[in-house]
Design a protein around this motif. Structure first.
Motif, short mmCIF file in Angstrom:
data_model
loop_
_atom_site.label_atom_id
_atom_site.label_comp_id
_atom_site.label_asym_id
_atom_site.label_seq_id
_atom_site.Cartn_x
_atom_site.Cartn_y
_atom_site.Cartn_z
N ASP A 18 0.78 -1.26 0.00
CA ASP A 18 0.00 0.00 0.00
C ASP A 18 0.80 1.31 0.00
OD1 ASP A 18 -1.54 -2.12 0.88
OD2 ASP A 18 -2.28 -1.11 2.65
N GLN A 53 4.10 0.60 2.32
CA GLN A 53 4.33 -0.64 3.04
C GLN A 53 5.52 -1.33 2.38
OE1 GLN A 53 1.98 -2.23 5.82
NE2 GLN A 53 2.61 -0.10 5.91
N MET A 94 6.44 -5.11 8.46
CA MET A 94 6.27 -3.92 7.63
C MET A 94 6.98 -2.70 8.17
SD MET A 94 4.62 -4.20 4.77
CE MET A 94 5.64 -5.59 4.45
N PHE A 152 2.03 -0.63 10.02
CA PHE A 152 1.05 -0.87 8.97
C PHE A 152 0.63 0.46 8.33
CE2 PHE A 152 -1.11 -5.30 9.41
CZ PHE A 152 0.12 -5.91 9.31
N SER A 153 -0.37 0.38 7.46
CA SER A 153 -0.75 1.55 6.66
C SER A 153 -1.30 2.72 7.49
CB SER A 153 -1.78 1.15 5.60
OG SER A 153 -1.11 0.39 4.62
N ARG A 200 -7.50 -0.74 11.74
CA ARG A 200 -6.26 -0.22 11.15
C ARG A 200 -6.48 0.81 10.03
NH1 ARG A 200 -6.52 -5.72 9.54
NH2 ARG A 200 -6.86 -6.02 7.31
N GLU A 213 -10.55 -2.24 4.37
CA GLU A 213 -9.21 -1.71 4.68
C GLU A 213 -9.06 -0.31 4.05
OE1 GLU A 213 -6.51 -5.68 4.85
OE2 GLU A 213 -6.81 -4.96 2.82
N TYR A 232 -5.38 -1.30 -5.80
CA TYR A 232 -5.80 -1.60 -4.43
C TYR A 232 -5.18 -0.65 -3.41
CZ TYR A 232 -7.52 -4.14 -0.45
OH TYR A 232 -8.20 -4.46 0.70
N ALA A 233 -5.92 -0.49 -2.30
CA ALA A 233 -5.44 0.29 -1.14
C ALA A 233 -5.13 1.73 -1.52
CB ALA A 233 -4.21 -0.39 -0.52
N TRP A 237 -4.06 -9.01 -3.63
CA TRP A 237 -3.59 -10.00 -2.65
C TRP A 237 -3.78 -11.43 -3.15
CZ3 TRP A 237 -0.13 -8.85 0.63
CH2 TRP A 237 -0.10 -7.60 1.25
C1 FRU Z 1 -3.97 -3.53 2.76
C2 FRU Z 1 -3.34 -3.95 4.07
C3 FRU Z 1 -3.67 -2.96 5.17
C4 FRU Z 1 -2.54 -3.15 6.14
C5 FRU Z 1 -1.38 -3.42 5.20
C6 FRU Z 1 -0.36 -4.38 5.76
O1 FRU Z 1 -3.33 -4.05 1.64
O2 FRU Z 1 -3.76 -5.26 4.41
O3 FRU Z 1 -4.95 -3.14 5.74
O4 FRU Z 1 -2.34 -2.03 6.94
O5 FRU Z 1 -1.93 -3.94 4.01
O6 FRU Z 1 0.76 -4.46 4.94
#
Ligand code: FRU
Length: 472
Positions: A24, A40, A51, A80-81, A153, A205, A266-267, A287
């Motif tokens: 992300d 990430q 991470m 994390f993110s 998160r 997420e 994504y993300a 993913w």
């Molecule tokens: C989304 C995610 C987030 C998390 C991160 C971990 O791709 O799963 O929810 O913070 O990646 O790397």
């Protein structure tokens, strides 16, 4: 035989780390004319692992410079993110007198194997007083403790001017929670959204709540990434258009809407501190197979930055994601013989020289079917087609690589055409391992990874259309 890592050209105008694993985008903030992109990152492997936040910057959204890792795991967990803001009035007090810090808000996450009883995911702060170069973690972390949720998160924070406070969106498994703060350190829960709205095929997420105006009226758009449960399987990002009154988000539609119809967007979240525009970037993977795609040589690439906008079509308001104007304008038209002619030799030579980094523009009659197919010297092909009866675009990457990454990868993706205009206007940004198909000013976007063994060298078309090519 070429080694796997040497097989695919490195993207020329998309951000990808020199080496190792990336997912992300994080901490997107524009400061003193510099776009910061944290992400990430696992600096010791091409697999996901503990991470960190990697760091890159750009002044033009096209050329990126990679920096030292910004944040490393500690006793509270992995990093994390999350997001970053410019705390212009030092509301956090994190900076020594007089300076305005950049503040990063992120999730500290412990692995499931952590000692029983320890909260796995909590929200924390870090700050920088040297314009984002180095970061200190806040001594009072975490700033939001876990209320007992498994998934808690990806805090995304923005300054909500109407209520003069910071607002955070936080992903809580199957819904988004909103929090408010005046100092970024103490947070109060405001409301929840989404238990019974949108798609729920997987975990929610990376939320982002942004204000966008259309015809002089302000609307709020909530982005929510979902994994799995996307329209092509695996990961995807949905969005809700609605209203935010400073406490509660209320959507104005009940159907599920997707930011992008490809499998590899994504993300995605937006940059803070970019007045007047809403600049978005996403991780170009899924993913479902992120660990199986070849490293090129880093494993992970971002989409092009996109300028999020709203558009009304048939009484509904949709989100569009055209490529950021300065990136789109950096491409210069190619002129060669007869544009639009099938497999023109001059074009083949140019495509080869472009090392797969180019843009293809298509103007096509939306009342009849058409297709454009790129092909390489290894006989691999990628095809974009349009079906006017069903009003569907289709991107077919089933034969774009010799070895399929996973069975789910080698398929075609269909996306609805929302525009009613009589001309399909499509830009395809091609860059070594990626194809971003942006149709009708971004009303339909289809982002796909591809792993051809050699550059595209020929183009075949059918239907009533004209093509043009441009390069950097
Ligand atoms: C989304 C995610 C987030 C998390 C991160 C971990 O791709 O799963 O929810 O913070 O990646 O790397």
């Amino acid at each position: 035989m070429k080694k796997e890592t040497e097989k695919h050209a490195r993207p020329a105008y998309h951000f990808t780390p020199q080496a190792h694993w990336m997912n992300d985008p994080n901490g997107l903030v524009c400061h003193e004319g510099v776009y910061h992109l944290f992400y990430q990152y696992h600096p010791y492997s091409t697999e996901w692992g503990p991470m960190h936040w990697g760091h890159a910057t750009s002044t033009d959204l096209l050329h990126w410079q990679e920096h030292e890792v910004a944040l490393e795991p500690d006793d509270l967990g992995m990093i994390f993110s999350g997001s970053a803001v410019f705390d212009a009035h030092n509301t956090s007090g994190l900076s020594p007198a007089g300076q305005a810090p950049l503040v990063a808000v992120f999730t500290h996450s412990l692995p499931d194997s952590a000692e029983p009883g320890r909260a796995l995911q909590q929200q924390s702060l870090a700050y920088s007083v040297d314009a984002g170069l180095t970061w200190q973690k806040y001594a009072g972390n975490p700033v939001i403790s876990n209320p007992g949720l498994k998934d808690f998160r990806d805090p995304k924070v923005f300054w909500h001017a109407a209520s003069s406070r910071w607002v955070m969106s936080l992903a809580c498994g199957d819904h988004i929670a909103f929090y408010a703060s005046t100092d970024l350190k103490s947070w109060r829960w405001l409301s929840n959204f989404g238990h019974s709205a949108g798609a729920h095929g997987g975990v929610w997420e990376c939320p982002d709540l942004v204000a966008l105006s259309l015809n002089g009226r302000e609307r709020w758009v909530l982005l929510v990434s979902l994994n799995p449960g996307g329209p092509q399987g695996g990961s995807a990002t949905q969005y809700f258009v609605g209203d935010f009154d400073g406490v509660t988000f209320t959507p104005e539609h009940t159907d599920t809407r997707w930011v992008d119809w490809g499998a590899d967007n994504y993300a995605g979240v937006t940059w803070s501190n970019t007045p007047g525009r809403c600049l978005f970037i996403a991780w170009m993977s899924n993913w479902q197979y992120a660990h199986q795609v070849p490293a090129a040589p880093g494993r992970g690439v971002m989409t092009l930055p996109r300028d999020l906008q709203l558009q009304d079509v048939g009484g509904q308001t949709y989100l569009c994601s055209p490529v950021a104007a300065e990136v789109a304008q950096a491409f210069h038209p190619l002129s060669y013989g007869e544009q639009g002619e099938n497999n023109h030799p001059e074009l083949s030579a140019w495509l080869k020289a472009a090392q797969s980094g180019f843009r293809l523009n298509i103007l096509a009659d939306a009342r009849s079917s058409w297709f454009v197919q790129l092909q390489n010297e290894d006989g691999q092909q990628w095809r974009l087609s349009f079906d006017p009866e069903k009003a569907l675009y289709e991107v077919d990457r089933s034969q774009s690589q010799s070895k399929c990454v996973t069975p789910e990868f080698a398929v075609a993706h269909r996306a609805p055409r929302l525009s009613y205009s009589e001309t399909c206007e499509v830009a395809v940004y091609v860059d070594a391992i990626s194809m971003e198909t942006i149709a009708d000013q971004g009303l339909t976007s289809i982002t796909s990874l591809v792993f051809p063994d050699s550059p595209w060298t020929a183009v075949f078309v059918q239907g009533n259309l004209t093509m043009s090519f441009s390069g950097l």
